[in-house]
Design an enzyme around this catalytic site. Structure first.
Site, PDB file in Angstrom:
ATOM      1  N   HIS A   1       0.828  -1.196   0.000  1.00 52.55           N
ATOM      2  CA  HIS A   1       0.000   0.000   0.000  1.00 52.55           C
ATOM      3  C   HIS A   1       0.868   1.253   0.000  1.00 52.55           C
ATOM      4  CE1 HIS A   1      -3.378  -2.637   1.148  1.00 52.55           C
ATOM      5  NE2 HIS A   1      -4.141  -1.676   0.671  1.00 52.55           N
TER       6      HIS A   1
ATOM      7  N   LYS B   1      -0.723   5.007   4.443  1.00 52.22           N
ATOM      8  CA  LYS B   1      -1.620   4.092   5.161  1.00 52.22           C
ATOM      9  C   LYS B   1      -1.123   3.891   6.588  1.00 52.22           C
ATOM     10  CE  LYS B   1      -4.153  -0.242   4.715  1.00 52.22           C
ATOM     11  NZ  LYS B   1      -5.424   0.440   4.988  1.00 52.22           N
TER      12      LYS B   1
END
EC number: 1.17.1.8
Length: 234
Positions: free
Chosen positions: A132, A136
């Protein structure tokens, strides 16, 4: 519908655009804790905030008997309490670790693959990987946890852990890299070959569209639901 967006970061802005394209009215765009006034008589709340704020945001909205669709991860230790609040207030709640159609099909394929691999558990070692963007805040991702839980359901693993698979603990590698929207992979490796099941998101629009579809589906319902219910996969 009248939709209130609680949490108005990148995801909230994309949801806003898609909701309007589908003919809905966005009556609130909140970066702060909601109030009765700020929710502006919404028919449904879509909550994409952060792990620290999610519980209180959802609790308040459910207590106003407004159904909530939540995509915030990292707060799930309190999910049973939220589900009780939804039932007690005779409204509805959907949590999705990932709302995209592709990912929810991936979840179903992942469980089927885990069933197929179970007889060969001594030949193949299972490992998960998720990638990700660097912004995040939680690791592993909620999607990766859902994938792990799907495997655990059909295997001898009894829990998941960050890093390498060991014994009865299914390992998840969590990588944070550039602006990657989300890539999830399941590997079954032996001495002679490897089986890989992989989902790669190209952008956040798939997540946003799924959240709007879930909000369309939930209005008028009572109870606790998931994307399997919305998409008819259960």
């Amino acid at each position: 519908m009248k939709i209130a967006l609680v949490g108005y970061g990148k995801m909230g802005q994309i949801i806003d655009e898609i909701a309007q394209q589908r003919g809905h009215e966005v009556v609130a765009r909140l970066k702060e804790t909601p109030t009765v006034e700020s929710l502006n008589n919404a028919d449904v709340v879509i909550e994409f905030s952060n792990p620290e704020a999610a519980f209180n945001n959802i609790k308040f909205c459910l207590e106003q008997q407004i159904p909530v669709v939540c995509g915030t991860t990292g707060w799930l230790d309190k999910k049973p309490e939220i589900e009780k609040i939804a039932i007690d207030n005779e409204t509805a709640f959907i949590y999705g670790s990932n709302f995209s159609l592709g990912v929810n099909l991936f979840f179903a394929m992942n469980e089927k693959l885990a069933q197929l691999m179970q007889p060969f558990k001594n030949e193949y070692n299972c490992q998960l990987e998720e990638i990700h963007h660097i912004h995040k805040k939680d690791a592993p991702s909620g999607t990766a946890i859902s994938i792990a839980e799907g495997i655990i359901k059909h295997s001898d693993f009894n829990s998941w852990k960050l890093e390498e698979t060991q014994g009865s603990e299914l390992g998840i590698f969590a990588i944070r890299e550039d602006e990657v929207p989300g890539t999830h992979s399941v590997f079954y490796r032996s001495n002679v070959d490897e089986i890989e099941l992989k989902h790669t998101a190209f952008n956040r629009k798939g997540f946003a569209l799924g959240a709007v579809i879930a909000s369309e589906w939930i209005v008028g319902k009572k109870g606790i639901f998931g994307m399997n219910d919305v998409l008819g996969l259960s």
